[in-house]
Motif scaffolding. Sequence first.
Motif, PDB file in Angstrom:
ATOM      1  N   UNK A   1     -63.727 -23.402 -14.088  1.00 13.06           N
ATOM      2  CA  UNK A   1     -64.522 -22.698 -15.085  1.00 13.06           C
ATOM      3  C   UNK A   1     -64.701 -21.264 -14.601  1.00 13.06           C
ATOM      4  N   UNK A   2     -64.376 -20.298 -15.448  1.00 16.04           N
ATOM      5  CA  UNK A   2     -64.424 -18.898 -15.023  1.00 16.04           C
ATOM      6  C   UNK A   2     -65.853 -18.359 -15.079  1.00 16.04           C
ATOM      7  N   UNK A   3     -66.116 -17.370 -14.240  1.00 12.91           N
ATOM      8  CA  UNK A   3     -67.423 -16.717 -14.239  1.00 12.91           C
ATOM      9  C   UNK A   3     -67.688 -16.048 -15.581  1.00 12.91           C
ATOM     10  N   UNK A   4     -66.636 -15.492 -16.187  1.00 15.15           N
ATOM     11  CA  UNK A   4     -66.775 -14.848 -17.495  1.00 15.15           C
ATOM     12  C   UNK A   4     -67.156 -15.872 -18.556  1.00 15.15           C
ATOM     13  N   UNK A   5     -66.524 -17.047 -18.503  1.00 15.64           N
ATOM     14  CA  UNK A   5     -66.839 -18.094 -19.467  1.00 15.64           C
ATOM     15  C   UNK A   5     -68.270 -18.572 -19.325  1.00 15.64           C
ATOM     16  N   UNK A   6     -68.716 -18.744 -18.088  1.00 17.51           N
ATOM     17  CA  UNK A   6     -70.090 -19.174 -17.845  1.00 17.51           C
ATOM     18  C   UNK A   6     -71.082 -18.158 -18.403  1.00 17.51           C
ATOM     19  N   UNK A   7     -70.797 -16.876 -18.208  1.00 14.78           N
ATOM     20  CA  UNK A   7     -71.684 -15.830 -18.701  1.00 14.78           C
ATOM     21  C   UNK A   7     -71.708 -15.806 -20.223  1.00 14.78           C
ATOM     22  N   UNK A   8     -70.550 -16.037 -20.843  1.00 21.00           N
ATOM     23  CA  UNK A   8     -70.492 -16.079 -22.309  1.00 21.00           C
ATOM     24  C   UNK A   8     -71.375 -17.190 -22.848  1.00 21.00           C
ATOM     25  N   UNK A   9     -71.326 -18.352 -22.204  1.00 21.71           N
ATOM     26  CA  UNK A   9     -72.157 -19.473 -22.653  1.00 21.71           C
ATOM     27  C   UNK A   9     -73.636 -19.103 -22.548  1.00 21.71           C
ATOM     28  N   UNK A  10     -74.016 -18.480 -21.449  1.00 22.18           N
ATOM     29  CA  UNK A  10     -75.425 -18.085 -21.318  1.00 22.18           C
ATOM     30  C   UNK A  10     -75.811 -17.045 -22.375  1.00 22.18           C
TER      31      UNK A  10
ATOM     32  N   UNK B   1     -85.113 -25.768 -17.267  1.00 22.79           N
ATOM     33  CA  UNK B   1     -86.220 -26.716 -17.138  1.00 22.79           C
ATOM     34  C   UNK B   1     -86.428 -27.143 -15.690  1.00 22.79           C
ATOM     35  N   UNK B   2     -85.696 -26.492 -14.769  1.00 20.86           N
ATOM     36  CA  UNK B   2     -85.865 -26.803 -13.355  1.00 20.86           C
ATOM     37  C   UNK B   2     -85.026 -27.950 -12.845  1.00 20.86           C
ATOM     38  N   UNK B   3     -84.059 -28.425 -13.650  1.00 23.14           N
ATOM     39  CA  UNK B   3     -83.181 -29.523 -13.248  1.00 23.14           C
ATOM     40  C   UNK B   3     -81.810 -28.968 -12.874  1.00 23.14           C
ATOM     41  N   UNK B   4     -81.277 -29.393 -11.734  1.00 22.14           N
ATOM     42  CA  UNK B   4     -79.995 -28.870 -11.269  1.00 22.14           C
ATOM     43  C   UNK B   4     -78.855 -29.822 -11.605  1.00 22.14           C
ATOM     44  N   UNK B   5     -78.054 -29.431 -12.581  1.00 20.17           N
ATOM     45  CA  UNK B   5     -76.820 -30.137 -12.914  1.00 20.17           C
ATOM     46  C   UNK B   5     -75.656 -29.222 -12.594  1.00 20.17           C
ATOM     47  N   UNK B   6     -74.542 -29.818 -12.194  1.00 20.96           N
ATOM     48  CA  UNK B   6     -73.397 -29.021 -11.747  1.00 20.96           C
ATOM     49  C   UNK B   6     -72.121 -29.501 -12.422  1.00 20.96           C
ATOM     50  N   UNK B   7     -71.434 -28.578 -13.089  1.00 20.98           N
ATOM     51  CA  UNK B   7     -70.102 -28.866 -13.624  1.00 20.98           C
ATOM     52  C   UNK B   7     -69.100 -28.781 -12.476  1.00 20.98           C
ATOM     53  N   UNK B   8     -68.263 -29.818 -12.313  1.00 19.89           N
ATOM     54  CA  UNK B   8     -67.294 -29.813 -11.221  1.00 19.89           C
ATOM     55  C   UNK B   8     -65.848 -29.875 -11.710  1.00 19.89           C
ATOM     56  N   UNK B   9     -65.644 -30.101 -12.991  1.00 22.26           N
ATOM     57  CA  UNK B   9     -64.281 -30.100 -13.537  1.00 22.26           C
ATOM     58  C   UNK B   9     -64.337 -29.719 -15.011  1.00 22.26           C
ATOM     59  N   UNK B  10     -63.717 -28.605 -15.343  1.00 19.78           N
ATOM     60  CA  UNK B  10     -63.664 -28.171 -16.743  1.00 19.78           C
ATOM     61  C   UNK B  10     -62.510 -28.880 -17.440  1.00 19.78           C
TER      62      UNK B  10
ATOM     63  N   UNK C   1     -74.211 -19.218 -10.771  1.00 19.68           N
ATOM     64  CA  UNK C   1     -73.217 -19.742  -9.840  1.00 19.68           C
ATOM     65  C   UNK C   1     -73.518 -21.143  -9.353  1.00 19.68           C
ATOM     66  N   UNK C   2     -74.783 -21.564  -9.472  1.00 21.31           N
ATOM     67  CA  UNK C   2     -75.161 -22.906  -9.027  1.00 21.31           C
ATOM     68  C   UNK C   2     -74.920 -23.955 -10.096  1.00 21.31           C
ATOM     69  N   UNK C   3     -74.538 -23.523 -11.305  1.00 22.10           N
ATOM     70  CA  UNK C   3     -74.343 -24.476 -12.395  1.00 22.10           C
ATOM     71  C   UNK C   3     -72.918 -25.014 -12.463  1.00 22.10           C
ATOM     72  N   UNK C   4     -72.028 -24.473 -11.654  1.00 22.75           N
ATOM     73  CA  UNK C   4     -70.670 -25.014 -11.602  1.00 22.75           C
ATOM     74  C   UNK C   4     -70.097 -24.831 -10.202  1.00 22.75           C
ATOM     75  N   UNK C   5     -69.166 -25.700  -9.850  1.00 17.97           N
ATOM     76  CA  UNK C   5     -68.544 -25.691  -8.526  1.00 17.97           C
ATOM     77  C   UNK C   5     -67.048 -25.929  -8.700  1.00 17.97           C
ATOM     78  N   UNK C   6     -66.266 -24.882  -8.475  1.00 19.81           N
ATOM     79  CA  UNK C   6     -64.813 -24.968  -8.655  1.00 19.81           C
ATOM     80  C   UNK C   6     -64.084 -25.496  -7.411  1.00 19.81           C
ATOM     81  N   UNK C   7     -64.820 -25.788  -6.345  1.00 22.65           N
ATOM     82  CA  UNK C   7     -64.146 -26.176  -5.103  1.00 22.65           C
ATOM     83  C   UNK C   7     -63.398 -27.501  -5.247  1.00 22.65           C
ATOM     84  N   UNK C   8     -63.936 -28.427  -6.040  1.00 27.79           N
ATOM     85  CA  UNK C   8     -63.274 -29.720  -6.213  1.00 27.79           C
ATOM     86  C   UNK C   8     -61.966 -29.559  -6.988  1.00 27.79           C
TER      87      UNK C   8
END
Length: 340
Positions: free
Chosen positions: A297-306, A98-107, A324-331
């Motif tokens: 959060x793994x890239x494989x897991x993110x793809x499975x959700x999509x 929907x054009x809104x940017x939300x970011x997961x930072x801790x799974x 890749x913009x929907x989650x940030x593992x750096x934190x």
Amino acid sequence: MKLGTTLALCAALVLSGPMAAIAQDQPEKSEVHIGAASVGMTYLPLLLAKQLGYFKDEGLDVTIAAFSGGSKALEALMGGSTDVVAGAYSNTLTMAAKGQTLVTFAAQVNCPAWIFGIAKKNEGKVHSAADLKGMRVGVSAPGSSTHMALNYILHKAGLQPEDVSIIGVGQAAGAVAAIRAGQIDALIVNDPSATILMDSGDLIPLAEMRTEAGNKAVFGSDYPESSLYTTKAFIDENPKTVQAVTNAVVRAERWIAQATPQQVADSVPPEYAGDDKALYAKAFENSRRCLSQTGTLSAEGAQTVRDVLTAFDPGIGSASIDLGATYDNSFAGKAAGRAP
């Protein structure tokens, strides 16, 4: 040397030492409001980070507001009444479409630990999801992650979402009461409610999403669900606050990984654990595999959700989503590098 000059030099030395490092790490916001989609087992890292004082150790005063489902918590975030949501990673994808940017930072989990089952009264009449046409199915709330998972289960069974009636019942006492009172014919729910209902015989499972085999049977692989996410704008404006929240949550995940079921049951606030600690300990053991130990959060897991969302919502598949913009593992990565 004049006294004023000496004092100034001393102050400079102090500020260049440990106190300066502490000041640099001070969160931008000391008060943080977190909207929780559930207080079930897959939200333990959040609940215990609060109960064990880990948020306080990070200089945070965290308020947790429990909602009846992820859609309600998401509404609170978008409305500005909460800073962070403890909810489904999948919400970042539906909002990206929907054009809104939300970011997961801790799974908080690697898999959802849900049980999907039928009311005892339907035993022998309902053998699979395909038999639920025209029936009432309980989810935490319409539009929530449990609703999305149900849609996928129905899709695999050859049904459309509108083939059943969706009833929002929450994930705790409301879900237990709804199925026992005959208000719903089937239910998707997490622990401890799932264990309570199965032990009493009120819920007959059709599918489980706790084990590796169970998740593979439903989704094709593990399906990461419960996470902490917020708007990109909040992260950009409050990176130290987000880091402090993540530090506390990952610390709680490490504690959980080493704790016994009884230690966990003893540490959870009574309003979430209930009166029967032995049952809560059993429920924890049932869902333990799904809890994250790293906050990533793994890239494989993110793809499975999509992939799962795309199966029943073609709009997700056709949307231009930068996964890749929907989650940030750096934190979480920085938090993992800290001493336990």
